[in-house]
Design an enzyme around this catalytic site. Sequence first.
Site, PDB file in Angstrom:
ATOM      1  N   HIS A   1      -9.665   1.395   4.871  1.00 48.75           N
ATOM      2  CA  HIS A   1      -8.406   1.648   5.576  1.00 48.75           C
ATOM      3  C   HIS A   1      -8.659   2.688   6.667  1.00 48.75           C
ATOM      4  O   HIS A   1      -9.455   3.609   6.475  1.00 48.75           O
ATOM      5  CB  HIS A   1      -7.347   2.147   4.582  1.00 48.75           C
ATOM      6  CG  HIS A   1      -5.976   2.175   5.185  1.00 48.75           C
ATOM      7  ND1 HIS A   1      -5.588   3.169   6.052  1.00 48.75           N
ATOM      8  CD2 HIS A   1      -4.926   1.328   5.069  1.00 48.75           C
ATOM      9  CE1 HIS A   1      -4.345   2.927   6.439  1.00 48.75           C
ATOM     10  NE2 HIS A   1      -3.917   1.811   5.859  1.00 48.75           N
TER      11      HIS A   1
ATOM     12  N   GLY B   1       4.759   1.563   4.694  1.00 47.49           N
ATOM     13  CA  GLY B   1       6.099   2.161   4.546  1.00 47.49           C
ATOM     14  C   GLY B   1       7.122   1.233   3.910  1.00 47.49           C
ATOM     15  O   GLY B   1       7.876   1.636   3.005  1.00 47.49           O
TER      16      GLY B   1
ATOM     17  N   GLU C   1      -5.560  -4.269  10.794  1.00 44.71           N
ATOM     18  CA  GLU C   1      -4.510  -3.270  10.989  1.00 44.71           C
ATOM     19  C   GLU C   1      -4.826  -2.441  12.242  1.00 44.71           C
ATOM     20  O   GLU C   1      -5.622  -1.503  12.177  1.00 44.71           O
ATOM     21  CB  GLU C   1      -4.443  -2.325   9.790  1.00 44.71           C
ATOM     22  CG  GLU C   1      -4.092  -3.007   8.488  1.00 44.71           C
ATOM     23  CD  GLU C   1      -3.497  -2.028   7.480  1.00 44.71           C
ATOM     24  OE1 GLU C   1      -2.450  -2.332   6.938  1.00 44.71           O
ATOM     25  OE2 GLU C   1      -4.081  -0.949   7.279  1.00 44.71           O
TER      26      GLU C   1
ATOM     27  N   ASN D   1       0.865  -1.175   0.000  1.00 44.56           N
ATOM     28  CA  ASN D   1       0.000   0.000   0.000  1.00 44.56           C
ATOM     29  C   ASN D   1       0.907   1.232   0.000  1.00 44.56           C
ATOM     30  O   ASN D   1       1.442   1.613   1.030  1.00 44.56           O
ATOM     31  CB  ASN D   1      -0.891  -0.029   1.257  1.00 44.56           C
ATOM     32  CG  ASN D   1      -1.708   1.247   1.420  1.00 44.56           C
ATOM     33  OD1 ASN D   1      -1.786   2.066   0.508  1.00 44.56           O
ATOM     34  ND2 ASN D   1      -2.309   1.417   2.587  1.00 44.56           N
ATOM     35  N   TRP D   2       1.058   1.824  -1.179  1.00 38.92           N
ATOM     36  CA  TRP D   2       1.998   2.951  -1.293  1.00 38.92           C
ATOM     37  C   TRP D   2       1.450   4.223  -0.668  1.00 38.92           C
ATOM     38  O   TRP D   2       2.169   5.197  -0.535  1.00 38.92           O
ATOM     39  CB  TRP D   2       2.307   3.229  -2.769  1.00 38.92           C
ATOM     40  CG  TRP D   2       3.054   2.153  -3.486  1.00 38.92           C
ATOM     41  CD1 TRP D   2       3.325   0.886  -3.048  1.00 38.92           C
ATOM     42  CD2 TRP D   2       3.644   2.255  -4.791  1.00 38.92           C
ATOM     43  NE1 TRP D   2       4.032   0.190  -4.004  1.00 38.92           N
ATOM     44  CE2 TRP D   2       4.237   1.010  -5.079  1.00 38.92           C
ATOM     45  CE3 TRP D   2       3.711   3.271  -5.740  1.00 38.92           C
ATOM     46  CZ2 TRP D   2       4.909   0.763  -6.286  1.00 38.92           C
ATOM     47  CZ3 TRP D   2       4.370   3.019  -6.942  1.00 38.92           C
ATOM     48  CH2 TRP D   2       4.969   1.785  -7.203  1.00 38.92           C
ATOM     49  N   LYS D   3       0.178   4.249  -0.348  1.00 36.15           N
ATOM     50  CA  LYS D   3      -0.489   5.465   0.141  1.00 36.15           C
ATOM     51  C   LYS D   3      -0.222   6.606  -0.842  1.00 36.15           C
ATOM     52  O   LYS D   3      -0.074   6.351  -2.033  1.00 36.15           O
ATOM     53  CB  LYS D   3      -0.040   5.779   1.573  1.00 36.15           C
ATOM     54  CG  LYS D   3      -0.176   4.551   2.484  1.00 36.15           C
ATOM     55  CD  LYS D   3      -0.117   4.845   3.929  1.00 36.15           C
ATOM     56  CE  LYS D   3      -0.313   3.552   4.705  1.00 36.15           C
ATOM     57  NZ  LYS D   3      -0.279   3.723   6.138  1.00 36.15           N
TER      58      LYS D   3
ATOM     59  N   GLU E   1      -7.075   5.163   7.599  1.00 32.21           N
ATOM     60  CA  GLU E   1      -6.847   6.559   7.182  1.00 32.21           C
ATOM     61  C   GLU E   1      -8.052   7.096   6.415  1.00 32.21           C
ATOM     62  O   GLU E   1      -8.402   8.266   6.525  1.00 32.21           O
ATOM     63  CB  GLU E   1      -5.560   6.635   6.329  1.00 32.21           C
ATOM     64  CG  GLU E   1      -4.327   6.482   7.213  1.00 32.21           C
ATOM     65  CD  GLU E   1      -3.122   5.880   6.521  1.00 32.21           C
ATOM     66  OE1 GLU E   1      -3.096   5.829   5.270  1.00 32.21           O
ATOM     67  OE2 GLU E   1      -2.198   5.442   7.234  1.00 32.21           O
TER      68      GLU E   1
ATOM     69  N   GLY F   1       2.233   2.904  10.603  1.00 30.78           N
ATOM     70  CA  GLY F   1       3.190   3.981  10.371  1.00 30.78           C
ATOM     71  C   GLY F   1       3.899   4.462  11.628  1.00 30.78           C
ATOM     72  O   GLY F   1       4.576   5.484  11.615  1.00 30.78           O
TER      73      GLY F   1
ATOM     74  N   SER G   1       3.170  -1.499  10.497  1.00 28.69           N
ATOM     75  CA  SER G   1       4.620  -1.569  10.744  1.00 28.69           C
ATOM     76  C   SER G   1       5.194  -2.973  10.535  1.00 28.69           C
ATOM     77  O   SER G   1       6.154  -3.359  11.206  1.00 28.69           O
ATOM     78  CB  SER G   1       4.971  -1.035  12.144  1.00 28.69           C
ATOM     79  OG  SER G   1       4.595   0.326  12.241  1.00 28.69           O
TER      80      SER G   1
HETATM   81  P1  PGA Z   1       2.618   0.725   7.651  1.00 26.99           P
HETATM   82  O1  PGA Z   1       1.183   0.893   7.001  1.00 26.99           O
HETATM   83  O2  PGA Z   1       3.173  -0.584   7.166  1.00 26.99           O
HETATM   84  O3  PGA Z   1       3.428   1.894   7.166  1.00 26.99           O
HETATM   85  O4  PGA Z   1       2.434   0.729   9.129  1.00 26.99           O
HETATM   86  C1  PGA Z   1       0.328  -0.202   6.791  1.00 26.99           C
HETATM   87  C2  PGA Z   1      -0.966   0.269   6.195  1.00 26.99           C
HETATM   88  O5  PGA Z   1      -1.463   1.320   6.624  1.00 26.99           O
HETATM   89  O6  PGA Z   1      -1.532  -0.367   5.289  1.00 26.99           O
END
Ligand code: PGA
Length: 260
Positions: free
Chosen positions: A98, A238, A170, A9-11, A100, A176, A216
């Site tokens: 997600h 990330g 998650e 997931n590159w966001k 976010e 993150g 993470s």
């Molecule tokens: P992260 O994000 O690996 O940077 O913690 C995971 C995600 O939000 O899909």
Amino acid sequence: MKPKIVIGNWKMNKNFDEAEDLISEIEEKLADYNFETEIVLCPPLVYAELVTDHANEEGSQFYAGVQNVSEYENGAYTGEVSAEMLAGMDVSFCIVGHSERRKYFGETNEIVLKKMLRLLANDIVPVMCCGESLDERKSGKHFEIVQKQLEESVYKLTPEQMERVIIAYEPIWAIGTGETATPAQAQEMLAFIRSLIEKKFGTEMAVNTYILYGGSCNAKNALELFSQQDVDGGLIGGASLKADDFFKIIEAGETVIKEN
Ligand code: PGA
């Protein structure tokens, strides 16, 4: 044990040149191998065609995914992209719910369900995210929260629809932050999610459903996380932005499969 799935997931990261470079670097690393692990790249939507072009090349080892879709079918929804449009571009997977998007864009369980239904109607696999906040975990409500997220989304699907859904747990406090759930915490929640699926859809569905861990997950901890009985792979933020790290996570998936 079924093969793992590793989803990047590159966001909202990478300019166009960087996105091209990252795809090429991942391809180079994968070129010498024939991994069983299913790999999905979810770049920003604007690069969907870039990633589907690569995914469609002969011998490609990854699938194309995106991070969002409209809950609406089509029409006057300025700025939105429909599931039908994504399907027309050969997108195979789409992240929904997600944390976010829940936090910044008001994505409720009801919207998550609508998006899943649009995706399923267009043969795109929804990757449905769930997970609790730090406060919810501290107050011991994490199971209750995740159960509600599932009851108000995947529980409303038919078995034929559910068969095509991936779930990603998650915990928000791990996204993150560098603070990963311990393998035991991940296993505990994923086993709980599997038990909820079993209750609603039966044992076979529970066994076959892919349930991923995200938050993470990185090159160092992937092997231990993926070794947990109920962890079918990872949703990687990330660490999916660096080809080396992402490749090591895929390798971790392979190692676990070979040892079992
Ligand atoms: P992260 O994000 O690996 O940077 O913690 C995971 C995600 O939000 O899909």
